[in-house]
Write a protein that holds these residues in place. Structure first.
Motif, mmCIF file in Angstrom:
data_model
loop_
_atom_site.group_PDB
_atom_site.id
_atom_site.type_symbol
_atom_site.label_atom_id
_atom_site.label_comp_id
_atom_site.label_asym_id
_atom_site.label_seq_id
_atom_site.Cartn_x
_atom_site.Cartn_y
_atom_site.Cartn_z
ATOM 1 N N ALA A 9 73.967 43.401 62.528
ATOM 2 C CA ALA A 9 74.184 44.356 63.620
ATOM 3 C C ALA A 9 75.649 44.515 63.978
ATOM 4 O O ALA A 9 76.040 45.502 64.613
ATOM 5 C CB ALA A 9 73.396 43.927 64.854
ATOM 6 N N ASN A 10 76.494 43.541 63.596
ATOM 7 C CA ASN A 10 77.920 43.611 63.909
ATOM 8 C C ASN A 10 78.727 44.401 62.878
ATOM 9 O O ASN A 10 79.938 44.567 63.048
ATOM 10 C CB ASN A 10 78.506 42.202 64.019
ATOM 11 N N LEU A 11 78.073 44.880 61.823
ATOM 12 C CA LEU A 11 78.799 45.516 60.727
ATOM 13 C C LEU A 11 78.875 47.033 60.863
ATOM 14 O O LEU A 11 79.889 47.638 60.526
ATOM 15 C CB LEU A 11 78.163 45.134 59.388
ATOM 16 N N THR A 12 77.808 47.673 61.299
ATOM 17 C CA THR A 12 77.796 49.126 61.541
ATOM 18 C C THR A 12 77.011 49.376 62.822
ATOM 19 O O THR A 12 76.539 48.434 63.469
ATOM 20 C CB THR A 12 77.130 49.905 60.388
ATOM 21 N N ASP A 13 76.834 50.632 63.163
ATOM 22 C CA ASP A 13 76.052 50.928 64.369
ATOM 23 C C ASP A 13 74.548 50.996 64.105
ATOM 24 O O ASP A 13 73.770 51.297 65.011
ATOM 25 C CB ASP A 13 76.546 52.204 65.053
ATOM 26 N N LEU A 14 74.112 50.709 62.880
ATOM 27 C CA LEU A 14 72.681 50.602 62.602
ATOM 28 C C LEU A 14 72.181 49.248 63.090
ATOM 29 O O LEU A 14 72.748 48.213 62.730
ATOM 30 C CB LEU A 14 72.397 50.723 61.100
ATOM 31 N N LYS A 15 71.137 49.242 63.868
ATOM 32 C CA LYS A 15 70.580 47.998 64.367
ATOM 33 C C LYS A 15 69.318 47.638 63.581
ATOM 34 O O LYS A 15 68.456 48.491 63.370
ATOM 35 C CB LYS A 15 70.248 48.128 65.861
ATOM 36 N N PRO A 16 69.212 46.388 63.134
ATOM 37 C CA PRO A 16 68.045 45.981 62.350
ATOM 38 C C PRO A 16 66.746 46.185 63.097
ATOM 39 O O PRO A 16 66.659 45.938 64.319
ATOM 40 C CB PRO A 16 68.312 44.501 62.090
ATOM 41 N N SER A 17 65.747 46.630 62.362
ATOM 42 C CA SER A 17 64.417 46.860 62.926
ATOM 43 C C SER A 17 63.417 45.928 62.247
ATOM 44 O O SER A 17 63.453 45.753 61.028
ATOM 45 C CB SER A 17 64.004 48.310 62.721
ATOM 46 N N ALA A 18 62.551 45.329 63.030
ATOM 47 C CA ALA A 18 61.538 44.428 62.467
ATOM 48 C C ALA A 18 60.565 45.169 61.560
ATOM 49 O O ALA A 18 60.093 44.623 60.568
ATOM 50 C CB ALA A 18 60.782 43.715 63.588
ATOM 51 N N ALA A 43 60.992 36.715 58.722
ATOM 52 C CA ALA A 43 60.888 36.169 57.366
ATOM 53 C C ALA A 43 62.261 35.658 56.926
ATOM 54 O O ALA A 43 63.301 36.211 57.305
ATOM 55 C CB ALA A 43 60.396 37.241 56.401
ATOM 56 N N VAL A 44 62.258 34.602 56.122
ATOM 57 C CA VAL A 44 63.501 34.015 55.614
ATOM 58 C C VAL A 44 63.485 34.076 54.096
ATOM 59 O O VAL A 44 62.483 33.725 53.457
ATOM 60 C CB VAL A 44 63.657 32.552 56.082
ATOM 61 N N TRP A 88 62.365 46.590 51.024
ATOM 62 C CA TRP A 88 61.192 47.452 50.807
ATOM 63 C C TRP A 88 59.905 46.640 50.805
ATOM 64 O O TRP A 88 58.918 47.006 51.455
ATOM 65 C CB TRP A 88 61.388 48.195 49.485
ATOM 66 N N TRP A 89 59.909 45.512 50.086
ATOM 67 C CA TRP A 89 58.723 44.662 50.047
ATOM 68 C C TRP A 89 58.355 44.157 51.440
ATOM 69 O O TRP A 89 57.194 44.179 51.839
ATOM 70 C CB TRP A 89 58.958 43.462 49.129
ATOM 71 N N LEU A 90 59.359 43.674 52.181
ATOM 72 C CA LEU A 90 59.106 43.080 53.489
ATOM 73 C C LEU A 90 58.928 44.127 54.576
ATOM 74 O O LEU A 90 58.463 43.802 55.675
ATOM 75 C CB LEU A 90 60.259 42.142 53.864
ATOM 76 N N ASP A 91 59.325 45.357 54.285
ATOM 77 C CA ASP A 91 59.222 46.451 55.250
ATOM 78 C C ASP A 91 59.923 46.090 56.558
ATOM 79 O O ASP A 91 59.432 46.361 57.655
ATOM 80 C CB ASP A 91 57.748 46.807 55.511
ATOM 81 N N SER A 92 61.092 45.467 56.407
ATOM 82 C CA SER A 92 61.871 45.037 57.562
ATOM 83 C C SER A 92 63.351 45.077 57.200
ATOM 84 O O SER A 92 63.710 45.125 56.017
ATOM 85 C CB SER A 92 61.458 43.618 57.967
ATOM 86 N N ASP A 93 64.207 45.039 58.215
ATOM 87 C CA ASP A 93 65.648 45.040 57.994
ATOM 88 C C ASP A 93 66.209 43.630 58.051
ATOM 89 O O ASP A 93 65.713 42.782 58.813
ATOM 90 C CB ASP A 93 66.353 45.885 59.059
ATOM 91 N N PRO A 94 67.274 43.362 57.296
ATOM 92 C CA PRO A 94 67.937 42.061 57.380
ATOM 93 C C PRO A 94 68.634 41.913 58.731
ATOM 94 O O PRO A 94 69.127 42.884 59.306
ATOM 95 C CB PRO A 94 68.957 42.119 56.238
ATOM 96 N N GLU A 95 68.689 40.682 59.229
ATOM 97 C CA GLU A 95 69.282 40.422 60.544
ATOM 98 C C GLU A 95 70.510 39.523 60.454
ATOM 99 O O GLU A 95 71.502 39.728 61.166
ATOM 100 C CB GLU A 95 68.231 39.782 61.447
ATOM 101 N N GLU A 96 70.461 38.512 59.588
ATOM 102 C CA GLU A 96 71.573 37.569 59.488
ATOM 103 C C GLU A 96 71.635 36.996 58.079
ATOM 104 O O GLU A 96 70.599 36.784 57.435
ATOM 105 C CB GLU A 96 71.405 36.444 60.514
ATOM 106 N N VAL A 97 72.862 36.723 57.600
ATOM 107 C CA VAL A 97 73.068 36.239 56.227
ATOM 108 C C VAL A 97 74.051 35.069 56.239
ATOM 109 O O VAL A 97 75.085 35.123 56.917
ATOM 110 C CB VAL A 97 73.632 37.359 55.317
ATOM 111 N N PHE A 98 73.714 34.024 55.498
ATOM 112 C CA PHE A 98 74.649 32.932 55.227
ATOM 113 C C PHE A 98 74.684 32.733 53.718
ATOM 114 O O PHE A 98 73.627 32.729 53.074
ATOM 115 C CB PHE A 98 74.219 31.632 55.906
ATOM 116 N N ALA A 99 75.884 32.577 53.150
ATOM 117 C CA ALA A 99 75.984 32.567 51.686
ATOM 118 C C ALA A 99 77.049 31.605 51.174
ATOM 119 O O ALA A 99 77.997 31.237 51.887
ATOM 120 C CB ALA A 99 76.289 33.978 51.184
ATOM 121 N N TYR A 100 76.872 31.231 49.919
ATOM 122 C CA TYR A 100 77.873 30.510 49.145
ATOM 123 C C TYR A 100 78.170 31.322 47.887
ATOM 124 O O TYR A 100 77.301 32.047 47.386
ATOM 125 C CB TYR A 100 77.372 29.127 48.734
ATOM 126 N N GLY A 101 79.372 31.160 47.344
ATOM 127 C CA GLY A 101 79.707 31.828 46.097
ATOM 128 C C GLY A 101 81.014 31.303 45.550
ATOM 129 O O GLY A 101 81.851 30.777 46.292
#
Length: 465
Positions: free
Chosen positions: A453-462, A316-317, A226-239
């Motif tokens: 984009a590989n998870l559902t048919d929703l495509k991220p929008s800038a 944005a990152v 909401w703040w960035l007014d953009s969709d996420p595109e890629e995620v890398f994580a540790y846990g």
């Protein structure tokens, strides 16, 4: 005429879900015709925030015509606690067919949100669900498909968006106070009262809440989107799971039966809460659910240490972390932009030389009556080559920073009000926030970055629509 009025109201409600400015007259609320609600899932959040408070605050706007839970004892107590006069059910389909509600409120365990959302849409009802929307990408896709073929809409109860403090940050970003945002640092700290509570409950199992990447962090990811007014595109994580679960020095079935009460710093005496005893303990005989389960039990399989890097479609990152056993509760945030920087935080005790009681702070935040104390917190605005500016914002410690009651008022009092900052959240918002958590889980499992984009048919929008 009555059916026309109901359709007109639900159309207005659906436009709210989509975040669209409403122009249609509000036909559904009047002293003679109230919105007919049902609630499925009668846990503490459901019967308090989406139950008792609605009855007390909006008696001329709405009425509950049914309550449903798989546990007959819990739903019976819910009716008394809420002060409702409607029938109770353990069969959701029976309730919908008999009561024919206008709106279904879903507050069940996260893993089954999709079942009731999809059924509700197929029955021709609008649906309002607690966050998270669901727990994995397959269920997200099922919900998307059901909503698309329905002429009804889905509202996701993202309450944090509505708080005054986070709204001020949104205002600054929207007006371009620091120019194009290039990176964000976002650190969330759950203290040893709040963080531990998740591991006592069904949330401690991956198949119940999808881990805190989904159940808890969905709040935070939605704020970022909401703040960035953009969709996420890629995620890398540790846990990892390094503190709770099998890492504990001792374990038992639950706190009440534990032999280590005097030694365990996490011991929680549920018998001190009459509400919890009546809602949960009295009804264990029906489904075996233990509200005070041991947080060191071996079956816990979610992460208690989490860190992710998120790349957005607008480039944005974000660097994000969630700690579940912090000595204090709060969060810190920084936006870096082409023209400056914004820093923000809440409840960081050493910033104000405060020595807050973390137990009381947790109780205030969990206060379902929304009567938490107010606090003045600063937002720091830096502009390149200028002195920084401190913007003091009055916020609230109870009810998710004051967002809870504002969300209610928007839905049930002022649905026609303008929404210039796009506070209202619909199905796309719900899905995108969940998918960051899902991608984080998959990244930990595979050691690879995961494309949204590989998870559902929703495509991220800038730029979010």
């Amino acid at each position: 005429m009555e059916n026309h009025s109901r359709r007109s109201f639900l159309y207005s409600l659906s436009m709210l879900a989509a975040g669209t400015a409403l122009t249609s007259p509000l036909y559904g609320f009047s002293t003679t015709k109230k919105l007919k609600l049902v609630l499925v899932g009668t846990g503490v959040r459901g019967i308090s925030f989406w139950g008792k408070r609605l009855i007390e605050q909006y008696p001329d706007k709405l009425e509950f015509v049914g309550l449903c839970d798989i546990n007959p004892g819990r739903v019976a107590y819910a009716k008394k606690f809420m002060g409702a006069s409607c029938p109770t059910f353990t069969d959701f389909d029976k309730m919908i067919k008999e009561q024919k509600p206008d709106l279904i409120i879903v507050t069940t365990k996260d893993a089954v949100h999709h079942e009731y959302i999809i059924k509700g849409l197929k029955y021709g009802c609008d649906v309002l669900t607690e966050k998270p929307l669901t727990i994995d990408e397959d269920k997200c896709q099922q919900i998307l498909a059901a909503e698309r073929v329905s002429n009804k809409k889905l509202i996701v109860g993202f309450n944090y968006r509505w708080g005054p403090y986070v709204t001020k940050i949104k205002e600054l970003l929207a007006e371009g106070a620091i120019g194009e945002v290039t990176s964000v640092d976002f650190n969330w700290y759950l203290n040893t009262h709040h963080g531990a509570s998740y591991f006592r409950r069904w949330h401690g199992l991956m198949n119940g809440g999808g881990s805190l990447w989904v159940h808890k962090a969905t709040h935070h990811f939605d704020l970022l989107n909401w703040w960035l007014d953009s969709d996420p595109e890629e995620v890398f994580a540790y846990g990892a799971l390094e503190h709770y679960g099998k890492n504990g020095p001792f374990r038992a079935r639950n706190c009440r039966t534990c032999d280590h009460k005097k030694d365990c710093k996490y011991y929680w005496d549920i018998t001190k809460s009459d509400h919890d005893m009546r809602l949960y303990v009295d009804n264990e005989k029906y489904d075996g659910y233990l509200r005070d389960a041991c947080l060191f039990r071996n079956e816990i399989d979610i992460y208690d240490k989490m860190s992710a890097q998120i790349r957005y479609a607008n480039k944005a990152v974000v660097n994000y972390s969630l700690t579940t056993y912090s000595p204090f509760e709060g969060w810190r945030l920084a936006f870096n932009g082409q023209k400056g920087r914004i820093e923000a935080w809440t409840d960081i005790p050493f910033f104000k030389n405060e020595n807050l009681s973390q137990a009381e702070l947790h109780a205030a935040e969990m206060n379902q009556n929304l009567k938490g104390d107010t606090a003045v917190e600063p937002v720091i605005l830096f502009k390149n080559w200028e002195n920084f500016k401190t913007i003091n914002v009055t916020s609230e410690r109870g009810g998710h920073g004051g967002g809870d009651k504002r969300l209610h008022d928007k839905i049930f009092v002022n649905p026609n009000a303008a929404d210039p900052l796009k506070h209202s959240a619909g199905v796309r918002d719900g899905v995108m926030s969940v998918l960051i958590g899902v991608a984080a889980r998959k990244s930990i499992q595979t050691g690879q970055p995961i494309k949204i984009a590989n998870l559902t048919d929703l495509k991220p929008s800038a730029n979010r629509v």
